[in-house]
Every structure is written in C-alpha cells, then in structure tokens.
Design a protein around this motif. Sequence first.
Motif, PDB file in Angstrom:
ATOM      1  N   ALA A 265      -3.956   7.962  -1.475  1.00  0.00           N
ATOM      2  CA  ALA A 265      -3.276   9.263  -1.483  1.00  0.00           C
ATOM      3  C   ALA A 265      -4.169  10.279  -2.191  1.00  0.00           C
ATOM      4  O   ALA A 265      -5.281   9.969  -2.603  1.00  0.00           O
ATOM      5  CB  ALA A 265      -1.921   9.155  -2.179  1.00  0.00           C
ATOM      6  N   GLY A 266      -3.647  11.501  -2.345  1.00  0.00           N
ATOM      7  CA  GLY A 266      -4.418  12.555  -2.994  1.00  0.00           C
ATOM      8  C   GLY A 266      -5.575  13.030  -2.139  1.00  0.00           C
ATOM      9  O   GLY A 266      -6.659  13.315  -2.646  1.00  0.00           O
ATOM     10  N   CYS A 267      -5.343  13.176  -0.848  1.00  0.00           N
ATOM     11  CA  CYS A 267      -6.451  13.471   0.075  1.00  0.00           C
ATOM     12  C   CYS A 267      -6.943  14.916   0.003  1.00  0.00           C
ATOM     13  O   CYS A 267      -7.964  15.255   0.593  1.00  0.00           O
ATOM     14  CB  CYS A 267      -6.026  13.122   1.497  1.00  0.00           C
ATOM     15  N   SER A 268      -6.209  15.780  -0.684  1.00  0.00           N
ATOM     16  CA  SER A 268      -6.693  17.119  -1.045  1.00  0.00           C
ATOM     17  C   SER A 268      -7.059  17.978   0.165  1.00  0.00           C
ATOM     18  O   SER A 268      -8.037  18.723   0.145  1.00  0.00           O
ATOM     19  CB  SER A 268      -7.885  17.005  -2.007  1.00  0.00           C
TER      20      SER A 268
ATOM     21  N   VAL B 132     -10.954  14.624  -4.602  1.00  0.00           N
ATOM     22  CA  VAL B 132     -11.417  13.435  -3.881  1.00  0.00           C
ATOM     23  C   VAL B 132     -10.263  12.445  -3.828  1.00  0.00           C
ATOM     24  O   VAL B 132      -9.557  12.257  -4.821  1.00  0.00           O
ATOM     25  CB  VAL B 132     -12.642  12.810  -4.585  1.00  0.00           C
ATOM     26  N   PRO B 133     -10.035  11.779  -2.687  1.00  0.00           N
ATOM     27  CA  PRO B 133      -8.873  10.893  -2.586  1.00  0.00           C
ATOM     28  C   PRO B 133      -8.934   9.689  -3.513  1.00  0.00           C
ATOM     29  O   PRO B 133     -10.009   9.299  -3.976  1.00  0.00           O
ATOM     30  CB  PRO B 133      -8.888  10.443  -1.126  1.00  0.00           C
ATOM     31  N   VAL B 134      -7.779   9.120  -3.765  1.00  0.00           N
ATOM     32  CA  VAL B 134      -7.667   7.830  -4.447  1.00  0.00           C
ATOM     33  C   VAL B 134      -7.422   6.759  -3.385  1.00  0.00           C
ATOM     34  O   VAL B 134      -6.492   6.872  -2.587  1.00  0.00           O
ATOM     35  CB  VAL B 134      -6.521   7.832  -5.466  1.00  0.00           C
ATOM     36  N   ILE B 135      -8.284   5.751  -3.353  1.00  0.00           N
ATOM     37  CA  ILE B 135      -8.138   4.582  -2.474  1.00  0.00           C
ATOM     38  C   ILE B 135      -8.454   3.403  -3.371  1.00  0.00           C
ATOM     39  O   ILE B 135      -9.622   3.096  -3.627  1.00  0.00           O
ATOM     40  CB  ILE B 135      -9.103   4.637  -1.278  1.00  0.00           C
TER      41      ILE B 135
ATOM     42  N   LEU C  13       0.856  -1.182   0.000  1.00  0.00           N
ATOM     43  CA  LEU C  13       0.000   0.000   0.000  1.00  0.00           C
ATOM     44  C   LEU C  13       0.892   1.231   0.000  1.00  0.00           C
ATOM     45  O   LEU C  13       1.695   1.419   0.915  1.00  0.00           O
ATOM     46  CB  LEU C  13      -0.915   0.012   1.232  1.00  0.00           C
ATOM     47  N   CYS C  14       0.744   2.063  -1.020  1.00  0.00           N
ATOM     48  CA  CYS C  14       1.471   3.330  -1.081  1.00  0.00           C
ATOM     49  C   CYS C  14       0.578   4.421  -0.486  1.00  0.00           C
ATOM     50  O   CYS C  14      -0.439   4.796  -1.074  1.00  0.00           O
ATOM     51  CB  CYS C  14       1.847   3.679  -2.519  1.00  0.00           C
ATOM     52  N   ALA C  15       0.963   4.898   0.696  1.00  0.00           N
ATOM     53  CA  ALA C  15       0.251   5.983   1.371  1.00  0.00           C
ATOM     54  C   ALA C  15       1.249   7.109   1.616  1.00  0.00           C
ATOM     55  O   ALA C  15       1.416   7.583   2.742  1.00  0.00           O
ATOM     56  CB  ALA C  15      -0.361   5.481   2.671  1.00  0.00           C
ATOM     57  N   ALA C  16       1.904   7.522   0.549  1.00  0.00           N
ATOM     58  CA  ALA C  16       3.078   8.391   0.647  1.00  0.00           C
ATOM     59  C   ALA C  16       2.770   9.866   0.476  1.00  0.00           C
ATOM     60  O   ALA C  16       3.675  10.669   0.231  1.00  0.00           O
ATOM     61  CB  ALA C  16       4.118   7.956  -0.392  1.00  0.00           C
TER      62      ALA C  16
END
Length: 440
Positions: free
Chosen positions: A391-394, A375-378, A211-214
Amino acid sequence: MSPSIKRIHSDERLPSHADVVIIGGGIVGVTAAYFLAKRGLSVALIEKGYVGCEQSSRNWGWCRQQNRDARELPISGLAMRIWDELTAEIGTDLGFRRCGLKYATDDAKQLAEWEAWLDTARPFGINTRILSPVEATSAIPSVGRQWLGGVHSVDDGKAEPAIAAPGIAEGARALGASIHQNCAAYGLDISNGAVTGVITEKGLIRTNAVLCAAGSWASAFCRRHGIRFPQASVLQTALRTRPAPNIGEAIYTPYCTLTRRLDGSYTIAISGKVRLEVTPQGVRYGTAFLPMFIKRLGAMEFGIGKSFIHGPEGLAGWGSDKPSAFEHIRVLDPVARPDAVAEILKRVRTLFPALADVEVAESWGGSVDCTPDGVPVISAVDGVSGFFLAAGCSGHGFGLGPGIGHLAADLVANDTPCVDPKPYRLSRLIDGSKVEIGAL
C-alpha cells in the motif's frame, strides 16, 4: 460520483480455509491474487465494495517509467513487462498500449528537472528524450503557451482503469482464486504472534498468510492490531469527457493532463493539484509527513471536511465492536469538487481549441494514499508473522500495480523476489531512517 467500471460477479461461498487471503480488490490486490494463484496456491480475495471501485478506476491510466524515483525504476520496468504479457495470458484486453507519453512545459525549473532525470534513467536503459521548443510545440500544439521544451517517453503507455482491475481479477479466478465482494474485513485472527485467519463480515477464513492491499484503508486496518503504518491521503478531482477529437493519446502540461480512452473520450485532470484534509490519522503521522508537505506546499490546498469523522482516517467506526468502518463506507467516493471541474474545463478548452466544445460525461473524486517518502510499502510486517502489506502507492499504484502485485506475491510465497524488496520495506518509515522524498 463513482466513475464507470466493469462489474464482475462474486463467488458465492466463502472458503473456510485458504493458503492466502488478500484484503483489497484494487490493481495491487488482484495482480497479487493472479500471481499467487498462478503458483497453485489457494487464494481468497475479499473486497468491502466491488473490485477496482476506488483509486484503481479513478486514475489517469498512465503506465510509465518516465520521471520515476530511482527506487521505483526496477519495479516499474517489471510492471511494464507484465502489462505487455497480461492481455495474452488472461485473454482480455486491459487497454494497455505503448503509445508513448508526451510532456511539454513552459517552466524552466521543471524542464531542468526532466533533463537531470536522464542521469537517473540511463542505467536502466529507458527510452526517453528531451524535446526542443519546436519539437514540444509540434508534439503538443496549444494556444497561448510557448513551450520551452518537453519529453517524449517513447516506450511508456496507458491502460484502461475501467476494465484493468476487473479483468485481472477474472484472470486470477480462472486460475482458481475466489473473489468475494461486499465482504468487509473486521481484522486478523492472531495466535502467538502469527496470523491464523481473517475475520470477515461473512465469516472466518483460516489462513497463515494475509496480504493487506487496502489502499487508503491500509493504515487504519493495521492500527487495529497495533501496527504503525504512516499513511496520509490527498483528494483529487478528475473528469471524463464524451468522445472528442483526437489531439493525442497521453499528454502532460503544467496546466492539464489528458489520456485518451478506448472509446475516444478523455480522462482529464490537473497534475499535483490536491486537497489535504486535516484528520486524526493525519495528525498522528504529521511529523513524518512534514518534509513532503513543505516540499509540495504550493500544490496543496488544506481544509477540514467529512473525512475528519468518517472514512479511513476519521474518528468514527474503529472501535472493537462490529460492524467496522469498512461496512459503513463500501466505496470511498470523495466529492468531485465543482470548482475543480470548472477549472479543468477552462484550462483544456483554452489550451486546445479542438476541445472547446468538449462535454463532461462524468466526474469524480479520488483518495490517493501516500507514504512520507512517496514510495510504496511492499513488505512483511515485523511482529505479526504471516502478515504482509502492499500500500501507500502515492499516486503511482495503477501503472506500478502489476509489479507491486508480483513482488508482494513473491514475499507472501517466500519465493525469490523479482526485484530487491529493501527500498519498499515498512521498517524504513518507523525506525528513524532519514526520509528521502521520491519523485511525483
């Protein structure tokens, strides 16, 4: 400078194998680690710097459903329930309080948007109400402004950015996860289109799930493997005062936003006031972000800075040779702009005389990673079996973090998703789908 944050120790031995490797020790990564370890899976979390050191400790601390985009409301409701439960489960106070959030405005357009949002909120049973001018003035008394109205989101609240991510990481460790700080990821080990490991500066970890949560680094990491993830970061400045008179727990105005912390200090910022620096990654994905930039043009300042060369969106450090940019910049620590700090202080002292003598304890810059629709990507990543992205939690990642981490854990473990994952799929950003820009 980096904001103050609780520091935790690292596990000394890097495992040779793990069921799941998580890249990134922010609020999303640590909550995903917690929920995966809770399932009995072996989890290794690797962080190039230290847990919570980037945007997870640089935000306001708000945990809300109010004014969310409709696509985020299911996961925000889940996140609020998890925030409620985590302190008891982990045995550590994360600073979460359902103190309510109070908003006031003298902008008729903004008030009309808040009123219209009630139609979005109604199906989700969100406890929020519009404040009259008198009620808004009573809730947020100020000098020199006549509020046209406001909002009281009764059940929303706040948590403590300085302790939340480290506290949850310790909770994950208590369930068997290992935490490895100062351990940069170079890339994925891939065989026949499937993940077989993660190559780190301290060695290879064999795994079939990553999981990439970087955060702001996620797109650059993906690009090393030919994966497109449209992502752009904007820079914000915030400050923390010394302990100050209590004028409210969590306050929004168009001029400044204040969050009272456990020690009686305030985190203060200006909502929406951001700097967008031109970078190679920004140019690469500029077309995808154009609608958002146009919509939010008035709140953005544009420029060119060090980020053009250095950091997750820059030119330097992304060749195939080691070491990577993850090692060169252990902590992404944008400068707190002196003019922004001065403007924040001027506004808060003018609006709230009780804070006229407030002193700055620390100030910092933050890098807020955004998607083209906010909107985030999950999501699982098509084309690389066993690779997942969160990621991309904006700017919404802290409050939504426990919900995002839970959904990411569900996807990685191939369990029934806690909420419908379709709105958060990566493919929506790269398959030509129409971009529907979400709420701030």
